[in-house]
Design a protein around this motif. Structure first.
Motif, PDB file in Angstrom:
ATOM      1  N   GLN A   1       1.804 -10.175  17.179  1.00 47.40           N
ATOM      2  CA  GLN A   1       3.178  -9.938  16.746  1.00 47.40           C
ATOM      3  C   GLN A   1       3.478 -10.703  15.451  1.00 47.40           C
ATOM      4  O   GLN A   1       4.087 -10.160  14.532  1.00 47.40           O
ATOM      5  CB  GLN A   1       4.151 -10.363  17.849  1.00 47.40           C
ATOM      6  CG  GLN A   1       5.606 -10.122  17.510  1.00 47.40           C
ATOM      7  CD  GLN A   1       6.526 -10.562  18.636  1.00 47.40           C
ATOM      8  OE1 GLN A   1       6.092 -11.006  19.689  1.00 47.40           O
ATOM      9  NE2 GLN A   1       7.820 -10.437  18.409  1.00 47.40           N
ATOM     10  N   THR A   2       3.040 -11.947  15.378  1.00 44.58           N
ATOM     11  CA  THR A   2       3.288 -12.764  14.196  1.00 44.58           C
ATOM     12  C   THR A   2       2.543 -12.222  12.988  1.00 44.58           C
ATOM     13  O   THR A   2       3.096 -12.161  11.890  1.00 44.58           O
ATOM     14  CB  THR A   2       2.885 -14.227  14.454  1.00 44.58           C
ATOM     15  OG1 THR A   2       3.592 -14.700  15.605  1.00 44.58           O
ATOM     16  CG2 THR A   2       3.200 -15.112  13.264  1.00 44.58           C
ATOM     17  N   ILE A   3       1.298 -11.803  13.186  1.00 39.09           N
ATOM     18  CA  ILE A   3       0.522 -11.259  12.072  1.00 39.09           C
ATOM     19  C   ILE A   3       1.158  -9.973  11.556  1.00 39.09           C
ATOM     20  O   ILE A   3       1.309  -9.786  10.347  1.00 39.09           O
ATOM     21  CB  ILE A   3      -0.953 -11.038  12.475  1.00 39.09           C
ATOM     22  CG1 ILE A   3      -1.662 -12.386  12.559  1.00 39.09           C
ATOM     23  CG2 ILE A   3      -1.656 -10.115  11.492  1.00 39.09           C
ATOM     24  CD1 ILE A   3      -3.100 -12.323  13.012  1.00 39.09           C
TER      25      ILE A   3
ATOM     26  N   LEU B   1       2.511  -9.732   7.756  1.00 38.56           N
ATOM     27  CA  LEU B   1       1.974  -8.759   6.806  1.00 38.56           C
ATOM     28  C   LEU B   1       3.084  -7.860   6.255  1.00 38.56           C
ATOM     29  O   LEU B   1       3.097  -7.540   5.063  1.00 38.56           O
ATOM     30  CB  LEU B   1       0.868  -7.923   7.456  1.00 38.56           C
ATOM     31  CG  LEU B   1      -0.452  -8.648   7.688  1.00 38.56           C
ATOM     32  CD1 LEU B   1      -1.405  -7.771   8.502  1.00 38.56           C
ATOM     33  CD2 LEU B   1      -1.101  -9.052   6.368  1.00 38.56           C
ATOM     34  N   GLU B   2       4.014  -7.463   7.106  1.00 39.35           N
ATOM     35  CA  GLU B   2       5.141  -6.650   6.640  1.00 39.35           C
ATOM     36  C   GLU B   2       5.996  -7.439   5.656  1.00 39.35           C
ATOM     37  O   GLU B   2       6.434  -6.906   4.636  1.00 39.35           O
ATOM     38  CB  GLU B   2       5.982  -6.170   7.821  1.00 39.35           C
ATOM     39  CG  GLU B   2       5.301  -5.096   8.634  1.00 39.35           C
ATOM     40  CD  GLU B   2       6.024  -4.744   9.930  1.00 39.35           C
ATOM     41  OE1 GLU B   2       7.091  -5.350  10.226  1.00 39.35           O
ATOM     42  OE2 GLU B   2       5.524  -3.861  10.645  1.00 39.35           O
ATOM     43  N   ASP B   3       6.201  -8.724   5.933  1.00 37.40           N
ATOM     44  CA  ASP B   3       6.991  -9.565   5.035  1.00 37.40           C
ATOM     45  C   ASP B   3       6.273  -9.765   3.700  1.00 37.40           C
ATOM     46  O   ASP B   3       6.903  -9.731   2.643  1.00 37.40           O
ATOM     47  CB  ASP B   3       7.287 -10.916   5.688  1.00 37.40           C
ATOM     48  CG  ASP B   3       8.210 -11.756   4.835  1.00 37.40           C
ATOM     49  OD1 ASP B   3       9.300 -11.266   4.472  1.00 37.40           O
ATOM     50  OD2 ASP B   3       7.848 -12.907   4.516  1.00 37.40           O
ATOM     51  N   ILE B   4       4.963  -9.958   3.733  1.00 33.59           N
ATOM     52  CA  ILE B   4       4.185 -10.104   2.501  1.00 33.59           C
ATOM     53  C   ILE B   4       4.322  -8.843   1.654  1.00 33.59           C
ATOM     54  O   ILE B   4       4.561  -8.913   0.449  1.00 33.59           O
ATOM     55  CB  ILE B   4       2.699 -10.406   2.809  1.00 33.59           C
ATOM     56  CG1 ILE B   4       2.561 -11.820   3.369  1.00 33.59           C
ATOM     57  CG2 ILE B   4       1.831 -10.227   1.571  1.00 33.59           C
ATOM     58  CD1 ILE B   4       1.171 -12.128   3.916  1.00 33.59           C
ATOM     59  N   GLN B   5       4.179  -7.680   2.289  1.00 40.15           N
ATOM     60  CA  GLN B   5       4.281  -6.417   1.547  1.00 40.15           C
ATOM     61  C   GLN B   5       5.673  -6.271   0.942  1.00 40.15           C
ATOM     62  O   GLN B   5       5.824  -5.935  -0.230  1.00 40.15           O
ATOM     63  CB  GLN B   5       3.961  -5.241   2.465  1.00 40.15           C
ATOM     64  CG  GLN B   5       3.750  -3.925   1.750  1.00 40.15           C
ATOM     65  CD  GLN B   5       5.028  -3.201   1.372  1.00 40.15           C
ATOM     66  OE1 GLN B   5       6.050  -3.333   2.014  1.00 40.15           O
ATOM     67  NE2 GLN B   5       4.957  -2.433   0.302  1.00 40.15           N
ATOM     68  N   ARG B   6       6.698  -6.556   1.704  1.00 40.41           N
ATOM     69  CA  ARG B   6       8.083  -6.422   1.238  1.00 40.41           C
ATOM     70  C   ARG B   6       8.341  -7.391   0.077  1.00 40.41           C
ATOM     71  O   ARG B   6       8.927  -7.014  -0.944  1.00 40.41           O
ATOM     72  CB  ARG B   6       9.026  -6.696   2.405  1.00 40.41           C
ATOM     73  CG  ARG B   6      10.457  -6.365   2.198  1.00 40.41           C
ATOM     74  CD  ARG B   6      11.333  -6.512   3.449  1.00 40.41           C
ATOM     75  NE  ARG B   6      10.955  -7.542   4.407  1.00 40.41           N
ATOM     76  CZ  ARG B   6      10.290  -7.314   5.555  1.00 40.41           C
ATOM     77  NH1 ARG B   6       9.946  -6.101   5.905  1.00 40.41           N
ATOM     78  NH2 ARG B   6       9.990  -8.312   6.363  1.00 40.41           N
TER      79      ARG B   6
END
Length: 182
Positions: free
Chosen positions: A84-86, A90-95
């Motif tokens: 869940q954290t990964i 990853l979504e936050d990094i992309q955003r």
């Protein structure tokens, strides 16, 4: 995302983690004998967005360390919350990366109404320039010859920077992105 293994005793644990993580992302293990700093630098050079680090102390605590490439931030994550954290990270990094790129594009884009405007913007720094064009290849060649900028694309979504061609003053048919090749 590679999983860095610090000691041989941790390797089996690292392979178990890899099996779990391949369900949500690409994962690999760096089981080489190189020092952790070398491995981390290699991840950086390859552009890997998220590194999972696991060592004997992490195993005892039932956790791993996540290291973000974009911020350099490290955080300990329990094995229960790992997937869940990964996924969220990853979504936050992309955003975050998308937003930075979008802001940089807007910051580096100028609107030109004349060839002199194009020359001025290009003399300041690397710029992407929006300017109107009549569609005549002779104007395109003239702009390239005078400014060094070439047409890069005619976007599907047009915007009217002005009504006339930046080169000849005739009615413009398209808004074009112009830039120098470096």
């Amino acid at each position: 995302m590679p999983i860095a293994s610090h000691k041989e005793g941790v390797l089996d644990h690292a392979y178990e983690l890899k099996d779990r993580l391949t369900r949500i992302a690409r994962a690999d293990i760096d089981a080489s004998d190189k020092q952790p700093g070398w491995k981390f630098n290699e991840c950086e050079m390859q552009g890997i967005p998220l590194r999972v680090e696991v060592g004997p102390k992490d195993m005892e605590k039932g956790q791993v360390m996540l290291a973000r490439r974009d911020t350099g931030e490290k955080q300990a994550v329990t094995l229960k919350a790992l997937e869940q954290t990964i996924t969220a990270t990853l979504e936050d990094i992309q955003r975050t990366m998308y937003q930075k790129a979008k802001e940089r594009l807007q910051e580096k884009t100028s609107h030109a109404h004349t060839i002199e405007d194009i020359e001025q913007f290009l003399s300041q720094e690397n710029r992407l320039i929006k300017a109107m064009w009549c569609g005549d290849e002779a104007c395109e060649n003239d702009i390239k010859e005078k400014t060094g900028a070439a047409s890069r694309c005619i976007p599907f979504e047009q915007e009217a920077v002005s009504d006339t061609c930046v080169c000849c003053g005739k009615p413009a048919s398209d808004m074009v992105f112009w830039a120098k090749a470096y």
